[in-house]
Design an enzyme around this catalytic site. Sequence first.
Site, short mmCIF file in Angstrom:
data_model
loop_
_atom_site.label_atom_id
_atom_site.label_comp_id
_atom_site.label_asym_id
_atom_site.label_seq_id
_atom_site.Cartn_x
_atom_site.Cartn_y
_atom_site.Cartn_z
N HIS A 163 -30.11 75.12 -0.51
CA HIS A 163 -30.94 76.21 -1.05
C HIS A 163 -31.89 75.67 -2.11
O HIS A 163 -31.71 74.56 -2.62
CB HIS A 163 -30.06 77.30 -1.68
CG HIS A 163 -29.42 78.21 -0.67
ND1 HIS A 163 -28.23 77.90 -0.05
CD2 HIS A 163 -29.82 79.40 -0.15
CE1 HIS A 163 -27.92 78.87 0.80
NE2 HIS A 163 -28.86 79.79 0.76
N LYS A 167 -31.47 78.77 -7.24
CA LYS A 167 -30.30 79.58 -6.88
C LYS A 167 -29.22 79.47 -7.95
O LYS A 167 -28.90 78.38 -8.43
CB LYS A 167 -29.75 79.15 -5.51
CG LYS A 167 -28.60 80.03 -5.03
CD LYS A 167 -28.37 79.92 -3.54
CE LYS A 167 -27.17 80.73 -3.08
NZ LYS A 167 -27.26 82.17 -3.41
N1 NAI Z 1 -27.74 88.80 1.48
C1 NAI Z 1 -28.86 88.10 1.74
O1 NAI Z 1 -29.38 88.06 2.86
C2 NAI Z 1 -29.52 87.37 0.62
C3 NAI Z 1 -29.00 87.42 -0.63
N2 NAI Z 1 -29.65 86.83 -1.67
C4 NAI Z 1 -29.07 87.04 -2.97
O2 NAI Z 1 -29.84 88.03 -3.64
C5 NAI Z 1 -29.83 87.81 -5.03
C6 NAI Z 1 -31.25 87.74 -5.56
O3 NAI Z 1 -31.90 86.60 -5.06
P1 NAI Z 1 -33.39 86.24 -5.53
O4 NAI Z 1 -34.30 87.37 -5.23
O5 NAI Z 1 -33.68 84.90 -4.98
O6 NAI Z 1 -33.19 86.14 -7.12
P2 NAI Z 1 -34.23 86.41 -8.27
O7 NAI Z 1 -33.63 85.85 -9.51
O8 NAI Z 1 -35.60 85.98 -7.87
O9 NAI Z 1 -34.27 88.01 -8.38
C7 NAI Z 1 -33.30 88.78 -9.03
C8 NAI Z 1 -34.02 89.94 -9.68
O10 NAI Z 1 -33.04 90.80 -10.25
C9 NAI Z 1 -33.55 91.21 -11.49
N3 NAI Z 1 -32.56 91.74 -12.41
C10 NAI Z 1 -31.81 91.05 -13.31
N4 NAI Z 1 -31.08 91.90 -14.03
C11 NAI Z 1 -31.38 93.16 -13.60
C12 NAI Z 1 -30.95 94.45 -13.98
N5 NAI Z 1 -30.06 94.64 -14.95
N6 NAI Z 1 -31.48 95.49 -13.31
C13 NAI Z 1 -32.38 95.31 -12.33
N7 NAI Z 1 -32.85 94.12 -11.94
C14 NAI Z 1 -32.32 93.04 -12.57
C15 NAI Z 1 -34.23 89.96 -12.04
O11 NAI Z 1 -35.10 90.26 -13.15
C16 NAI Z 1 -34.94 89.47 -10.82
O12 NAI Z 1 -36.23 90.05 -10.69
C17 NAI Z 1 -29.01 86.52 -5.22
O13 NAI Z 1 -27.67 86.86 -5.51
C18 NAI Z 1 -29.08 85.84 -3.87
O14 NAI Z 1 -28.02 84.97 -3.63
C19 NAI Z 1 -30.82 86.17 -1.51
C20 NAI Z 1 -31.37 86.06 -0.27
C21 NAI Z 1 -30.76 86.63 0.90
O1 LIG Z 2 -30.08 82.78 -3.05
C1 LIG Z 2 -30.59 82.69 -1.91
O2 LIG Z 2 -31.76 82.32 -1.75
C2 LIG Z 2 -29.79 83.06 -0.75
N1 LIG Z 2 -28.60 83.56 -0.96
C3 LIG Z 2 -27.71 84.05 0.01
C4 LIG Z 2 -26.37 83.36 -0.07
O3 LIG Z 2 -25.91 83.03 -1.18
O4 LIG Z 2 -25.72 83.20 0.97
C5 LIG Z 2 -28.29 84.14 1.39
C6 LIG Z 2 -29.35 83.15 1.71
O5 LIG Z 2 -28.74 81.97 2.12
C7 LIG Z 2 -30.35 82.94 0.60
#
Ligand code: NAI
Ligand SMILES: O=C(O)C1=N[C@H](C(=O)O)C[C@H](O)C1
Length: 285
Positions: A163, A167
């Site tokens: 990643h 992350k």
């Molecule tokens: N299930 C899936 O398919 C995927 C899951 N993820 C997960 O999603 C999460 C976010 O990933 P990214 O967007 O890359 O992270 P990021 O750090 O770019 O975005 C997170 C956002 O949440 C906001 N945030 C923080 N505290 C907050 C609060 N109290 N209230 C509202 N918003 C708040 C941050 O300011 C930021 O804008 C991670 O846990 C990641 O692992 C990421 C990609 C795919």
């Molecule tokens: O943080 C990410 O970017 C992603 N997080 C998810 C995970 O922890 O599995 C899904 C995806 O791989 C991207």
Amino acid sequence: MSKTIKLAVHGAAGRMGQRVVALAADASESSAADFTVVAAIDHAGHPKIGQDAGTVAGISQIGVPVAADWPGAADVVIDFSLPEALDACVEQCVANAWPLVVATTGLSEAQKNSLANAAHSIPIVWAPSMSLAVNLSMRVAQQITTALRDVAGGLDIEILERHHRFKADAPSGTALKFGELIGEAMADEEPVMHVHGREGHTGQRTRNEIGYHAIRVGDNPGEHTIVFGMLGERIELNVAASNRDCYAAGALAAAKWLVGGNDGQPMPAGLYNMFDVLGMADAAK
Ligand SMILES: NC(=O)C1=CN([C@@H]2O[C@H](COP(=O)(O)OP(=O)(O)OC[C@H]3O[C@@H](n4cnc5c(N)ncnc54)[C@H](O)[C@@H]3O)[C@@H](O)[C@H]2O)C=CC1
Ligand SMILES: O=C(O)C1=N[C@H](C(=O)O)C[C@H](O)C1
């Protein structure tokens, strides 16, 4: 004109939140016909608070500012935030009876339990990867494990994930889910050991372990390789995202499924995953 789904995005200014807003609101995207973004929620201290969520996401203005406040009404909420932000999101959804898609990874055991509790009153889709290719690969990994678990000479399974450098959690939620499903398919008398990295005089590898290795490099949007090693040959199952839209599109599909189900009826309260959304819940294991 058919009624669109009123969508609130939690974590809207983040990498994933921006792509959800863009796919849901950009008129050039087919999913935009299904959704109206009614709220783009982020942390009160985020520098983008007050700016138009469309502009933040790199599309044209949508007339919805990034805000710390929850909306008065929504049909469904998509969360891509941080574990520490999730509890308040779940509380809001329960209080307002809003269906919820949880994509955030790195949750504590207590948070997983409270999601299960919340799912007694609202429908929740919770999955560490919203990607179609990843969820299909999970099913394939289960099948390979089942087919090879008793192979002469033994089967070693290791999970490599790559990643981007930003992350926050390791190993990825997806890697852990691959391990959980593969562990079930191993079905050994011995409990499965989950081994995170190796260093020093570790001794020989045991039969009942699954190894995890987390690589953090550049801007990789997510890649998982499951290595099935035998004596004399191996299989490597690789699934890699080219960009984040596979996750955003999957989350929107989950939101649509919660609101409209498979037959136009809203899904009842319960804890669902992407296998349910994709119709793979009963796929052969
Ligand atoms: N299930 C899936 O398919 C995927 C899951 N993820 C997960 O999603 C999460 C976010 O990933 P990214 O967007 O890359 O992270 P990021 O750090 O770019 O975005 C997170 C956002 O949440 C906001 N945030 C923080 N505290 C907050 C609060 N109290 N209230 C509202 N918003 C708040 C941050 O300011 C930021 O804008 C991670 O846990 C990641 O692992 C990421 C990609 C795919
Ligand atoms: O943080 C990410 O970017 C992603 N997080 C998810 C995970 O922890 O599995 C899904 C995806 O791989 C991207």
